[in-house]
Design an enzyme around this catalytic site. Structure first.
Site: not given
Ligand code: 0RA
Length: 633
Positions: A501, A503
């Protein structure tokens, strides 16, 4: 030069010499490696090497490199200044000979031996040939001389343009790389910074200034402690187990040998060899001399102090765990061997280095028993861990034999058996793994989902790393094995693509995986097989969907658009199968980034910093580099 032409050993170089500077412009790659960014920086190195040679000869202690606002670069030194007298054979000033005639390695002055290392040793004439414009100024005997060139041809005669104090001497070269030759004309502060820092460490006392007037950045590189300071710098984000590096320097025959050694609490071995300031990444006789002596001195000490039962001895690997060492030698006639000509071949050097290390290190151990104690204890501990690791490796091997076809059950393999076409996606989390399985091209793409975070290999010892299930799954799927038994010919996928991801957690997992590859399968990275997927951060809905990969891109793409329709992807799981396929998996539309090991020293630093204990260093690094992602579609 005429004499050089008669020497047989210059065979291949002769052709280059006869061709002259037109040859350099016709086939620049043959002289400077390429016309890309690297080739461009090679020009700067050629000039700096000449100045470093002057420093090594003892006549220069300062080099200034300036990146000017107009795109030119200058290198200035306070050496003797290139000679300006009329050359008897060529009937022109010696400096003009230096700038317009190719020299088959070495300076045109045959008596001064060239020590520092240009890749091809072709020198300043090459820089001249590949510059749209070049200006040279020389201070000698109280006069300032100047001459201008374009693409290797003089535009002016060498003239005196002023006076200076007699004792002020030196050479200043400013060049404008030729846009007809180079694909990239921009000098990169970081690339130059790394090389200049390295040169300052390898030439104790030499002051090197870098002044980038475009980026408005300046730095002076200067290390009175030489290689000793280099070791401290490499280990700065590691935990040293003895404060002062072991350091010694000695000249034997014509070879100057300088060595620094410091152990840290980690498990990696980092020995950096340099020959005439060139990083010998393939090692060679200087490095093997160090290794042999180190093992022998430690074993002798153990024997003398009776530290192991039944006369057991340690192996080389035991003695090198957590070792950072630099062996820098300077030698008049280096012989380079190996695939990339970066392995020292001179056979006498092994004995020289061995005897220096044996002498100094045994003396050091006797005089510093408390330091000897922590080093020896570390080696004894790693011998224990080695035996444990062997057990763990055997276990992995057995598992492979017994499990289905040798492959982990969690692997969704591709149907093609051709390594060339196939790819392995390492996906964060079971749910994203499931989506990837559905979105993929089954023929060529395999999926292995990883449970959350893998073990931090920087902090765990190798036997634990190799017994972690997530990691053994990965090793088995990739097929090559690890460490010394790594075999690239067994690679099962041409690309290994890390997909996490976009993030903080994803970033962390990516770093953990890259650290693992760097430590256990560096050749996989070197071979260009490791990639990271770049999932987009946002989708902007226009007539067609448009994906953006950074906040800046989002700003650009939406400026002036009223009420743009924007979706933020929090993770891979929020994309539908088509989106996942288009943005991160379809070879024609996805963005993936290839991982390089540009510079072993720097890569090691970054990995240690990211993964080790240096929290502030890590924060600084992330803050500085957060916006630098170069994307390859
Ligand atoms: C040959 C002879 C002498 C100096 C140099 C070359 C020289 C070359 C370069 C290139 C960049 N900087 C340099 N500095 C010096 C010495 C001649 C003498 O004075 O005896």
């Amino acid at each position: 030069m005429a004499a050089d032409l008669n020497e047989k050993k210059y065979g291949a170089e002769n052709i280059k010499v006869l061709e002259g500077l037109e040859g350099v412009r016709k086939r620049p790659a043959m002289y400077i490696g390429g016309t890309d960014k690297q080739g461009l920086h090679h020009l700067v190195y050629e000039l700096i090497d000449n100045s470093v040679d002057e420093a090594l000869a003892g006549y220069c202690d300062k080099i200034n490199v300036i990146l000017w606002k107009d795109g030119s670069c200058s290198v200035e030194d306070n050496g003797r200044g290139i000679p300006v007298e009329i050359h008897t054979t060529y009937k022109m000033p010696a400096v003009q000979v230096a700038l317009t005639k190719l020299h088959a390695g070495g300076k045109f002055d045959k008596d001064s031996y060239k020590v520092s290392g240009g890749l091809h040793g072709v020198g300043v004439s090459c820089v001249n040939a590949l510059s749209e414009k070049l200006l040279i100024q020389i201070k000698r005997e109280g006069k300032i001389y100047e001459q201008e060139y374009s693409r290797g041809n003089p535009l002016t005669k060498l003239k005196v343009i002023g006076k200076c104090p007699e004792k002020e001497t030196g050479t200043f070269v400013r060049f404008y790389p030729d846009p007809q030759i180079f694909s990239s004309l921009e000098f990169d502060y970081k690339i130059l910074e790394n090389r200049l820092r390295e040169l300052a460490f390898l030439n104790a006392g030499l002051k090197i200034n870098l002044d980038d007037q475009i980026k408005d950045k300046k730095e002076e590189f200067h290390a009175e402690g030489g290689v000793r300071d280099f070791i401290k710098w490499i280990n700065k984000s590691k935990e040293a187990i003895h404060q002062k590096p072991v350091y010694f320097k000695k000249d034997i025959e014509n070879v100057s040998i300088e060595i620094g050694i410091q152990y840290n609490s980690g498990y990696q071995e980092n020995i950096f060899g340099f020959v005439n300031t060139i990083n010998t990444v393939e090692g060679g006789t200087h490095v093997s001399g160090l290794k042999t002596a180190l093992t022998r001195v430690v074993n002798d000490y153990i024997k003398k102090k009776n530290l192991l039962k039944n006369g057991d001895t340690l192996m080389g690997d035991d003695v090198r765990e957590g070792l950072t060492a630099i062996v820098s030698i300077k030698i008049p006639e280096p012989q380079f061997e190996g695939q990339t000509k970066s392995k020292l071949g001179n056979s006498e050097v092994k004995g020289y280095v061995d005897s220096v290390v044996t002498l100094f290190l045994s003396e050091f151990f006797e005089e510093n028993p408390s330091v000897a104690k922590v080093i020896i204890q570390k080696a004894l501990d790693s011998a224990k861990a080695r035996l444990a690791a062997k057990k763990a490796k055997d276990l992995v091997r057995r598992k492979n034999v017994f499990s289905l076809g040798g492959l982990p059950g969690k692997l969704a393999d591709c149907s093609s058996k051709k390594t060339e076409d196939s790819e392995l996606y390492l996906v964060e989390g079971e749910s994203a793994g499931g989506s990837a399985k559905n979105a993929r091209n089954k023929e060529m793409q395999a999926i292995l989902s990883l449970k959350g975070k893998i073990l931090n290999v920087e902090k765990a010892n190798p036997s634990r790393v190799l017994s972690s299930e997530e990691i053994t799954n990965m090793i088995t799927a990739i097929g090559t094995g690890v460490g010394e038994s790594f075999d690239l010919s067994k690679l099962r996928y041409n690309r290994v693509i890390i997909m996490t991801d976009a993030d903080v957690d994803g970033e962390h997992i990516k770093t953990l995986l890259l650290t693992f590859f760097f430590r256990f399968m560096p050749k996989l990275i070197e071979g260009g097989h490791v990639y990271v997927a770049m999932p987009p951060l946002y989708r902007i809905r226009k007539k067609k969907d448009h994906y953006v990969y950074s906040e800046e891109e989002l700003k650009k793409a939406t400026s002036g658009v009223e009420n743009p329709n924007i979706t933020r992807f929090k993770g891979l799981g929020e994309m539908d199968l088509n989106q996942l396929w288009d943005t991160t998996m379809n070879p024609n539309t996805r963005k993936i980034k290839r991982i390089y090991i540009e510079d072993a020293v720097e890569a090691d630093q970054v990995f240690s910093m990211l993964m080790g204990d240096d929290v502030q260093g890590r924060k600084d690094f992330i803050a500085e580099n957060a916006h630098e992602a170069d994307l390859d579609v």
